[in-house]
Scaffold this active site. Structure first.
Site: not given
Ligand SMILES: *Cc1c(COP(=O)(O)O)cnc(C)c1O
Length: 431
Positions: A144, A239, A267
């Site tokens: 994701y 990511d 995060k």
């Molecule tokens: C949470 C997450 C996102 C998206 O971040 P948001 O702050 O919710 O937009 C993108 N990549 C990864 C790996 C994530 O865990």
């Protein structure tokens, strides 16, 4: 358990917001029941509006690595807050946080702050496309990366499929720029790169995939990503929105000793405030406006209160022994439950890396790709969830979500929580 106030709030919310929520999983659709409305956090606990207390293993989906309201973060927020909430100008707190990152993260030579992980990934991909002057990207099934149009794609049935969107409202032509491959599949990756490697702007991956279970990859697979990107002139984007500052300060890049060209963060980096960031090689980052031609901007980017919170939290993470302690605590917690499941012969296992864990309903001792998750087994999680909630354990309300241990979770609390989990698994598997 009395949740009258939560039930009333949810009734009102459903008349006001789609599904009553501002982010879909919060609606408890996959576990059933009413979402509990949280009012207050303290250390490893959350308190709901009806006065129930929970040990929190969701930790706001990852940001709260120090737990709720850690004093050093709260003080820094108060300091920044007392001077103003936003100026729309450059400010000293963004310089401090950028300096901390560039100093302590070996892969970050330059950084740009945004307000969410989604924005960070979207901007990093645009930058990769601008730098390589190519359009196509590769992502992996089960990873994701936020809700950007062309990243909301899953694989079709073939080994190598061009993107098919998993959301309405995404034009086919956008999704078609995304090629989705299975995780941990070296053959599929090599074949694809051989065929169209010189059209690929970037390979984007969660190096520690933690949004669809916890699908730990073989190191050789991750190394192949690096090798093939270099060979074909594509950029490697890690990511690390979850794994960054979670699996050690320098995340998966240091854990696997692989240097991506670009990294994305979110995060933890915001200390509980809305912050994202992308960064990496200086020669690539200099293409970002105003230095270069790749446009990127934000009204609240580098927000002083958010930057102050992030700085204070990351400063705490840099303390000697911080990650070792978190790792030990998480292993302690998972071992109790895994031993219990083994003794009883339950098809359940807690996979974990550093302070991330995932409750998997399987007898396998390793799962590395999305197809190996048995969706039918999610009924076990659905049974488990309300039992845990009633006993004061809060997990993200979906069996595909991972849990987190924070600095605020003591061994005593973890022992108690592990015991509750074992008791609840007994109930799940006896019915
Ligand atoms: C949470 C997450 C996102 C998206 O971040 P948001 O702050 O919710 O937009 C993108 N990549 C990864 C790996 C994530 O865990």
């Amino acid at each position: 358990m009395n949740i009258t106030q939560s039930e009333q709030l949810f009734q009102r919310a459903k008349q006001l917001m789609p599904g009553g929520v501002n982010s879909p999983v919060r609606a408890f659709k996959s576990v059933g029941g009413t979402p509990v409305y949280m009012e207050r956090g303290e250390g490893c606990y959350m308190h709901d509006v009806d006065g129930n207390r929970y040990i929190d293993f969701c930790c706001s989906w990852g940001p709260l690595i120090l737990g709720h309201r850690p004093p050093q973060v709260m003080e820094k927020i108060q300091e920044a807050l007392s001077k103003g909430t936003t100026f729309g100008t450059v400010n000293p707190y963004e310089v401090a946080l950028a300096e901390l990152l560039v100093t302590h993260h070996r892969c970050v030579e330059r950084v740009r702050f945004v307000s969410s992980g989604t924005e960070a990934v979207m901007s990093a991909v645009r930058l990769a496309r601008g730098f390589t002057q190519r359009d196509k990207i590769i992502k992996f099934e089960g990873c994701y990366h936020g809700h950007v149009d062309y990243l909301m794609v899953k694989a079709g049935s073939g080994l190598v499929t061009f993107g098919e969107s998993s959301s309405a409202g995404v034009p086919e032509v956008f999704a078609a720029q995304t090629i989705v491959l299975p995780l941990n599949d070296l053959d599929a990756l090599e074949q694809t790169m051989q065929r169209i490697g010189n059209e690929i702007a970037a390979i984007l991956i969660e190096p520690i995939p933690a949004n669809n279970g916890l699908l730990l990859q073989d190191k050789t697979f991750l190394q192949a990503l690096r090798r093939l990107c270099t060979q074909y002139g594509s950029l490697l984007i890690f990511d690390e929105v979850i794994s960054g500052f979670r699996v050690g300060f320098e995340g998966a890049a240091a854990h696997y000793n692989i240097t991506p060209d670009l990294l994305t963060f979110g995060k933890i980096i915001g200390g509980g405030m809305p912050v994202g960031a992308f960064g990496g090689r200086a020669d690539i980052m200099k293409l970002i406006a105003p230095e270069g031609a790749v446009y990127q901007a934000g009204t609240l980017s580098g927000n002083p209160v958010a930057m102050a919170a992030g700085w204070a939290q990351l400063q705490a993470c840099l303390q000697e022994g911080f990650y070792e302690e978190l790792h030990k605590k998480t292993a302690f917690f998972c071992d109790i439950i895994n031993t219990h499941c083994r003794q009883k012969g339950y098809p359940a296992h807690l996979f974990h890396i550093d302070s991330i864990f995932w409750i998997a309903f399987t007898s396998a001792d390793h799962i590395a790709d999305a197809h190996s998750i048995d969706a039918d087994k999610m009924v076990y999680f659905k049974r488990l969830y309300p039992l845990l909630l009633e006993r004061g354990i809060y997990l993200g309300p979906s069996g595909y979500e991972v849990g987190f241990v924070s600095q605020a979770h003591s061994y005593d609390v973890l022992q108690t929580a592990a015991q509750v989990l074992c008791d609840c698994l007994d109930i799940v598997f006896s019915s």
